[in-house]
Design an enzyme around this catalytic site. Structure first.
Site: not given
Ligand code: 13P
Length: 300
Positions: A81-82, A194-195, A230-231, A233, A252, A255
């Protein structure tokens, strides 16, 4: 063995999501693999550079080693990832050597994140990463648009962000980006965040994000490749499930399972209880939130 490229393409065609679970602590890996196996789903296991730098997964090699201990190719694959070109602390990263290390360690797909660069530079950086990945026979994910949340400091109020569409992936740019960079999967910004990962904010509950589904459908149409969210959660579950039929093939998730692990560890002091918490949370996400129990049989 069917390659990850075909599997994610098949997921996109079938409107089924492949979740990708992040591993900021090595003991989280085994229960994630076990949960995916027990739900007979299919998922990726992934680690981002910030998770070995700011949490304790050690290194991309350490995660690969743990993965190969529990490997179950029918249900899971390993993704990097990233790997940012400019990181969340605004520092330049020598990203190609990190990607080369991932190829040596046996990663089956990788991501380059040039989203903090201007369009032209992002295309150039992504093309270099894609060429490297393709030469090794694996797919490369890239990002266009601003999925905020990893940076230090407070976010602008969420509703304001969503209503303004600020940072959303631009469809025209996305079409050009995919054409010129050659990336296989594209991470998009459509209301997702993103968390937090900074020490000060990482325990906070995420705001419930929403998704701009019409914008997503437009991005899917103009790019024609599997899209990544992404993000993952804490997104409103109905929005999440609707996104799977509109182009999101990879989701993805960090968190949510990290906080389950940390809370159990804090309360009991037991790593085993932490693993159990991750196992149950992951099964719940697969079966109730994403509703993809048994999805493995529907994928190539
Ligand atoms: P969350 O931590 O918000 O689930 O996001 C995970 C992620 O997008 C990792 O790339």
């Amino acid at each position: 063995m069917t390659g990850t490229t075909q599997i994610i393409r098949g997921a996109r065609a079938a409107g089924i999501v492949v979740p990708a679970f992040n591993i900021p602590y090595l003991p989280m890996l085994r229960p994630v693999v076990q949960a995916v196996h027990d739900e007979d789903s299919f998922a990726l296991v992934q680690v981002a550079r910030l998770e070995w730098e700011k949490f304790s997964s050690g290194s991309l090699e350490a995660v690969a080693e743990e993965f190969h201990r529990y490997d179950d190719p029918a249900h899971v694959r390993l993704h990097l990832d990233h790997v940012p070109v400019i990181d969340e602390d605004h520092r330049e990263v020598d990203y190609l050597p990190i990607l080369r290390r991932a190829l040596t360690a046996g990663y089956q797909s990788v991501m380059v994140d040039g989203s903090r660069l201007a369009l032209e530079q992002n295309i150039r950086a992504t093309r270099a990463a894609t060429e490297l990945a393709h030469a090794a026979g694996i797919p490369c994910e890239a990002e266009l648009g601003a999925v905020l949340g990893h940076e230090e400091g407070p976010l602008p109020p969420y509703e304001e962000l969503f209503a303004s569409g600020r940072g959303f992936t631009d469809p025209e740019e996305a079409a050009r980006f995919v054409r010129e960079s050659g990336c296989d999967w594209l991470s998009v910004a459509i209301g997702n965040i993103h968390g937090a990962v900074s020490k000060a904010a990482r325990d906070q509950k995420k705001v419930e994000a929403r998704l701009h589904l019409e914008h997503l459908a437009r991005l899917a149409e103009v790019t024609g490749i599997p899209l990544v969210l992404h993000g993952g959660s804490g997104i409103r579950p109905e929005d999440l499930r609707r996104s799977f039929a509109r182009g999101i093939a990879k989701l993805n998730v960090g968190t949510e399972i990290r906080q389950a692990y940390e809370a159990a560890l804090r309360e009991t002091g037991s790593e085993e209880k932490g693993r159990e918490a991750v196992y149950h949370r992951t099964r719940g996400l697969l079966s109730e939130t994403y509703r993809i129990s048994g999805s493995r049989a529907k994928l190539p």
